[in-house]
Design an enzyme around this catalytic site. Structure first.
Site, mmCIF file in Angstrom:
data_model
loop_
_atom_site.group_PDB
_atom_site.id
_atom_site.type_symbol
_atom_site.label_atom_id
_atom_site.label_comp_id
_atom_site.label_asym_id
_atom_site.label_seq_id
_atom_site.Cartn_x
_atom_site.Cartn_y
_atom_site.Cartn_z
ATOM 1 N N GLY A 16 -35.114 27.612 -54.461
ATOM 2 C CA GLY A 16 -35.020 26.307 -53.795
ATOM 3 C C GLY A 16 -35.334 26.341 -52.308
ATOM 4 N N ASN A 18 -38.179 25.848 -50.823
ATOM 5 C CA ASN A 18 -39.030 24.695 -50.476
ATOM 6 C C ASN A 18 -38.214 23.406 -50.461
ATOM 7 O OD1 ASN A 18 -42.031 25.320 -50.130
ATOM 8 N ND2 ASN A 18 -41.433 26.622 -51.850
ATOM 9 N N ARG A 69 -42.022 27.217 -73.432
ATOM 10 C CA ARG A 69 -42.461 25.842 -73.678
ATOM 11 C C ARG A 69 -41.433 24.863 -73.158
ATOM 12 N NH1 ARG A 69 -42.681 22.339 -77.677
ATOM 13 N NH2 ARG A 69 -44.563 21.107 -77.511
ATOM 14 N N ARG A 97 -42.507 24.851 -65.175
ATOM 15 C CA ARG A 97 -42.788 24.268 -66.493
ATOM 16 C C ARG A 97 -44.021 23.388 -66.398
ATOM 17 N NH1 ARG A 97 -39.273 26.418 -70.521
ATOM 18 N NH2 ARG A 97 -37.483 27.134 -69.332
ATOM 19 N N LEU A 99 -45.836 20.060 -67.090
ATOM 20 C CA LEU A 99 -45.513 18.653 -67.370
ATOM 21 C C LEU A 99 -46.601 18.036 -68.239
ATOM 22 C CD1 LEU A 99 -44.296 17.561 -63.816
ATOM 23 C CD2 LEU A 99 -42.871 18.026 -65.830
ATOM 24 N N ASN A 113 -47.221 19.073 -56.048
ATOM 25 C CA ASN A 113 -46.750 20.442 -56.283
ATOM 26 C C ASN A 113 -47.181 21.335 -55.124
ATOM 27 O OD1 ASN A 113 -45.698 22.676 -57.801
ATOM 28 N ND2 ASN A 113 -47.796 23.232 -58.365
ATOM 29 N N HIS A 115 -48.239 25.402 -54.507
ATOM 30 C CA HIS A 115 -48.633 26.582 -55.285
ATOM 31 C C HIS A 115 -48.956 27.728 -54.318
ATOM 32 C CE1 HIS A 115 -50.291 28.738 -58.720
ATOM 33 N NE2 HIS A 115 -51.284 29.104 -57.935
HETATM 34 C C1 GAR Z 1 -42.814 28.999 -54.381
HETATM 35 O O1 GAR Z 1 -43.491 30.111 -53.858
HETATM 36 C C2 GAR Z 1 -43.799 28.086 -55.078
HETATM 37 O O2 GAR Z 1 -45.053 28.046 -54.473
HETATM 38 C C3 GAR Z 1 -43.898 28.724 -56.433
HETATM 39 O O3 GAR Z 1 -42.573 29.093 -56.732
HETATM 40 C C4 GAR Z 1 -41.899 29.430 -55.529
HETATM 41 C C5 GAR Z 1 -40.583 28.699 -55.515
HETATM 42 O O4 GAR Z 1 -39.773 29.129 -54.462
HETATM 43 N N1 GAR Z 1 -44.448 27.831 -57.392
HETATM 44 C C6 GAR Z 1 -45.339 28.179 -58.296
HETATM 45 O O5 GAR Z 1 -45.729 29.305 -58.452
HETATM 46 C C7 GAR Z 1 -45.796 27.029 -59.175
HETATM 47 N N2 GAR Z 1 -46.956 27.419 -59.921
HETATM 48 P P1 GAR Z 1 -38.513 28.277 -54.049
HETATM 49 O O6 GAR Z 1 -37.690 28.004 -55.299
HETATM 50 O O7 GAR Z 1 -37.768 29.165 -53.093
HETATM 51 O O8 GAR Z 1 -38.992 27.011 -53.412
#
Ligand code: GAR
Length: 201
Positions: A16, A18, A69, A97, A99, A113, A115
Protein backbone atom coordinates in the site's frame (compact mmCIF):
# COMPACT_ATOMS: atom_id res chain seq x y z
CA UNK A 1 -12.86 19.14 -0.61
CA UNK A 2 -15.73 20.63 -2.62
CA UNK A 3 -18.89 19.34 -4.32
CA UNK A 4 -16.78 18.67 -7.40
CA UNK A 5 -14.06 16.75 -5.56
CA UNK A 6 -13.65 13.41 -7.35
CA UNK A 7 -14.69 10.35 -5.33
CA UNK A 8 -12.04 7.66 -5.80
CA UNK A 9 -11.91 4.02 -4.80
CA UNK A 10 -8.47 2.44 -4.42
CA UNK A 11 -7.78 -1.24 -5.16
CA UNK A 12 -4.62 -2.92 -3.87
CA UNK A 13 -3.17 -6.32 -3.06
CA UNK A 14 -0.01 -5.42 -1.19
CA UNK A 15 1.91 -3.09 1.08
CA UNK A 16 0.00 0.00 0.00
CA UNK A 17 2.90 2.44 -0.42
CA UNK A 18 1.25 4.00 -3.48
CA UNK A 19 -2.01 4.33 -1.57
CA UNK A 20 -0.15 6.08 1.26
CA UNK A 21 1.35 8.53 -1.26
CA UNK A 22 -2.14 9.23 -2.64
CA UNK A 23 -3.66 9.63 0.85
CA UNK A 24 -0.80 11.91 1.93
CA UNK A 25 -1.22 14.07 -1.18
CA UNK A 26 -4.93 14.43 -0.41
CA UNK A 27 -4.12 15.37 3.19
CA UNK A 28 -1.53 17.89 1.98
CA UNK A 29 -4.01 19.45 -0.43
CA UNK A 30 -1.98 18.73 -3.56
CA UNK A 31 -4.48 16.09 -4.75
CA UNK A 32 -8.14 17.12 -4.81
CA UNK A 33 -9.91 13.79 -4.30
CA UNK A 34 -11.69 11.91 -1.58
CA UNK A 35 -11.15 8.19 -0.91
CA UNK A 36 -14.60 6.61 -0.64
CA UNK A 37 -13.42 2.99 -0.42
CA UNK A 38 -10.25 0.89 -0.27
CA UNK A 39 -10.60 -2.71 -1.47
CA UNK A 40 -8.10 -5.55 -1.21
CA UNK A 41 -8.17 -9.17 -2.33
CA UNK A 42 -5.88 -10.03 0.62
CA UNK A 43 -7.39 -9.79 4.09
CA UNK A 44 -4.00 -9.03 5.66
CA UNK A 45 -2.77 -6.57 3.01
CA UNK A 46 -0.87 -3.53 4.24
CA UNK A 47 -3.13 -1.28 2.19
CA UNK A 48 -6.11 -2.23 4.41
CA UNK A 49 -4.11 -1.40 7.55
CA UNK A 50 -3.12 1.98 6.09
CA UNK A 51 -6.78 2.69 5.27
CA UNK A 52 -7.83 1.68 8.80
CA UNK A 53 -5.13 3.94 10.31
CA UNK A 54 -6.66 6.84 8.34
CA UNK A 55 -10.25 5.92 9.26
CA UNK A 56 -11.09 5.39 5.61
CA UNK A 57 -13.74 2.85 4.54
CA UNK A 58 -12.01 -0.40 3.59
CA UNK A 59 -13.04 -3.93 2.79
CA UNK A 60 -11.55 -7.34 2.00
CA UNK A 61 -13.06 -8.86 -1.12
CA UNK A 62 -12.80 -12.65 -1.43
CA UNK A 63 -11.25 -13.21 -4.89
CA UNK A 64 -12.55 -16.77 -5.17
CA UNK A 65 -10.98 -20.21 -4.81
CA UNK A 66 -8.47 -20.11 -7.69
CA UNK A 67 -5.35 -18.10 -6.70
CA UNK A 68 -4.66 -17.28 -10.36
CA UNK A 69 -8.13 -16.08 -11.24
CA UNK A 70 -10.35 -13.24 -10.07
CA UNK A 71 -13.69 -15.04 -9.92
CA UNK A 72 -16.65 -13.70 -11.90
CA UNK A 73 -18.62 -13.45 -8.65
CA UNK A 74 -15.84 -11.30 -7.17
CA UNK A 75 -15.84 -8.98 -10.21
CA UNK A 76 -19.60 -8.56 -9.83
CA UNK A 77 -19.30 -7.94 -6.08
CA UNK A 78 -16.49 -5.42 -6.66
CA UNK A 79 -18.66 -3.50 -9.14
CA UNK A 80 -21.49 -3.52 -6.58
CA UNK A 81 -19.23 -2.23 -3.80
CA UNK A 82 -17.90 0.58 -5.99
CA UNK A 83 -21.40 1.52 -7.13
CA UNK A 84 -22.58 1.55 -3.53
CA UNK A 85 -19.63 3.79 -2.59
CA UNK A 86 -20.57 6.12 -5.50
CA UNK A 87 -17.02 6.07 -6.83
CA UNK A 88 -16.31 8.37 -9.77
CA UNK A 89 -12.98 6.77 -10.65
CA UNK A 90 -11.07 3.62 -9.69
CA UNK A 91 -7.38 3.81 -8.74
CA UNK A 92 -5.41 0.56 -8.93
CA UNK A 93 -2.43 0.72 -6.58
CA UNK A 94 -0.66 -2.62 -6.71
CA UNK A 95 -3.86 -4.56 -7.47
CA UNK A 96 -2.64 -7.87 -8.86
CA UNK A 97 -5.90 -9.11 -10.39
CA UNK A 98 -7.18 -8.80 -13.93
CA UNK A 99 -10.36 -6.73 -14.15
CA UNK A 100 -13.06 -7.81 -16.59
CA UNK A 101 -16.78 -7.13 -17.09
CA UNK A 102 -18.77 -5.70 -15.40
CA UNK A 103 -15.92 -3.60 -13.98
CA UNK A 104 -14.43 -2.68 -17.35
CA UNK A 105 -17.78 -1.90 -18.95
CA UNK A 106 -19.26 0.06 -16.06
CA UNK A 107 -16.08 2.09 -15.41
CA UNK A 108 -14.73 2.15 -18.96
CA UNK A 109 -12.12 4.91 -19.22
CA UNK A 110 -12.35 5.63 -15.49
CA UNK A 111 -9.88 3.03 -14.13
CA UNK A 112 -6.23 4.00 -13.74
CA UNK A 113 -3.19 1.90 -12.82
CA UNK A 114 0.48 2.29 -11.99
CA UNK A 115 2.91 -0.26 -13.38
CA UNK A 116 6.62 -0.67 -12.51
CA UNK A 117 8.11 -0.37 -16.00
CA UNK A 118 8.21 2.04 -18.91
CA UNK A 119 5.28 0.57 -20.80
CA UNK A 120 4.94 -0.82 -23.42
CA UNK A 121 8.07 -2.56 -22.14
CA UNK A 122 7.60 -5.39 -19.63
CA UNK A 123 3.87 -5.83 -19.30
CA UNK A 124 2.37 -8.23 -16.77
CA UNK A 125 3.84 -9.74 -13.65
CA UNK A 126 7.27 -9.03 -12.20
CA UNK A 127 8.13 -6.19 -14.55
CA UNK A 128 11.17 -5.29 -12.42
CA UNK A 129 12.76 -8.73 -12.89
CA UNK A 130 11.91 -8.56 -16.58
CA UNK A 131 13.80 -5.24 -16.85
CA UNK A 132 16.82 -6.63 -14.99
CA UNK A 133 16.88 -9.74 -17.19
CA UNK A 134 16.73 -7.59 -20.33
CA UNK A 135 19.87 -5.70 -19.26
CA UNK A 136 18.52 -2.30 -20.36
CA UNK A 137 20.04 0.93 -18.97
CA UNK A 138 16.79 2.62 -17.93
CA UNK A 139 13.46 1.39 -16.61
CA UNK A 140 10.81 3.23 -14.60
CA UNK A 141 7.09 3.40 -13.98
CA UNK A 142 3.97 4.21 -15.96
CA UNK A 143 0.52 5.53 -15.09
CA UNK A 144 -2.02 4.28 -17.63
CA UNK A 145 -5.70 3.62 -18.19
CA UNK A 146 -6.93 0.07 -17.62
CA UNK A 147 -8.43 -1.70 -20.60
CA UNK A 148 -9.14 -5.32 -21.48
CA UNK A 149 -5.60 -5.98 -22.70
CA UNK A 150 -3.21 -6.12 -19.74
CA UNK A 151 -1.04 -2.99 -19.22
CA UNK A 152 -1.95 -1.67 -22.68
CA UNK A 153 -4.31 1.27 -22.08
CA UNK A 154 -3.49 4.89 -22.83
CA UNK A 155 -0.28 6.07 -21.16
CA UNK A 156 -0.85 9.17 -19.01
CA UNK A 157 2.52 9.68 -17.31
CA UNK A 158 5.93 8.03 -16.99
CA UNK A 159 9.02 8.44 -14.87
CA UNK A 160 12.44 7.02 -15.65
CA UNK A 161 14.68 5.14 -13.20
CA UNK A 162 18.24 4.37 -14.36
CA UNK A 163 19.65 0.93 -13.57
CA UNK A 164 22.89 0.99 -11.59
CA UNK A 165 25.83 -1.41 -11.91
CA UNK A 166 25.17 -4.53 -9.87
CA UNK A 167 21.45 -3.77 -9.40
CA UNK A 168 19.31 -6.61 -8.10
CA UNK A 169 15.56 -6.79 -7.60
CA UNK A 170 16.18 -5.84 -3.94
CA UNK A 171 18.13 -2.68 -4.84
CA UNK A 172 16.07 -1.58 -7.85
CA UNK A 173 12.56 -2.10 -6.41
CA UNK A 174 12.78 0.67 -3.76
CA UNK A 175 13.97 3.20 -6.37
CA UNK A 176 11.06 2.33 -8.66
CA UNK A 177 8.64 2.50 -5.72
CA UNK A 178 9.99 5.96 -4.83
CA UNK A 179 9.47 7.10 -8.43
CA UNK A 180 5.92 5.72 -8.31
CA UNK A 181 5.11 7.55 -5.09
CA UNK A 182 6.31 10.80 -6.67
CA UNK A 183 4.46 10.23 -9.96
CA UNK A 184 1.08 8.77 -9.03
CA UNK A 185 -0.45 11.63 -6.99
CA UNK A 186 0.44 14.30 -9.57
CA UNK A 187 -0.71 12.11 -12.48
CA UNK A 188 -3.96 11.47 -10.62
CA UNK A 189 -4.52 15.16 -9.96
CA UNK A 190 -4.11 15.90 -13.67
CA UNK A 191 -6.28 13.00 -14.85
CA UNK A 192 -9.06 13.39 -12.30
CA UNK A 193 -9.45 17.05 -13.19
CA UNK A 194 -9.50 16.52 -16.93
CA UNK A 195 -12.66 15.66 -18.89
CA UNK A 196 -13.19 11.91 -19.24
CA UNK A 197 -12.16 10.54 -15.86
CA UNK A 198 -15.55 11.22 -14.29
CA UNK A 199 -18.96 9.74 -14.85
CA UNK A 200 -20.44 11.92 -17.57
CA UNK A 201 -24.02 10.60 -17.13
C1 GAR B 1 3.92 -1.23 -7.17
O1 GAR B 1 5.28 -1.30 -7.53
C2 GAR B 1 3.07 -1.27 -8.42
O2 GAR B 1 3.64 -0.62 -9.51
C3 GAR B 1 2.97 -2.74 -8.68
O3 GAR B 1 2.81 -3.30 -7.39
C4 GAR B 1 3.50 -2.51 -6.45
C5 GAR B 1 2.57 -2.23 -5.30
O4 GAR B 1 3.23 -1.62 -4.23
N1 GAR B 1 1.90 -3.05 -9.55
C6 GAR B 1 1.97 -3.93 -10.53
O5 GAR B 1 2.94 -4.61 -10.75
C7 GAR B 1 0.70 -4.04 -11.35
N2 GAR B 1 0.96 -4.78 -12.55
P1 GAR B 1 2.40 -0.94 -3.08
O6 GAR B 1 1.36 -1.93 -2.59
O7 GAR B 1 3.42 -0.64 -2.02
O8 GAR B 1 1.77 0.30 -3.63
Amino acid sequence: MSATTPRIAVLGSGAGSNFVAVANAIAAGTLDATVVLVVSDYSNAGILKHAADRDLPHVFLDPGPNPNRFADEAQIELARLLREARADAIVCAGFMRVLKAPMLTEWAGRIINIHPSLLPQFRGRDAISQALAAGIPVTGCTVHLVTEEIDSGEILAQSEVPLLAGDTKETLTPRINAAERALYPSALQKWLHSPGSRNSE
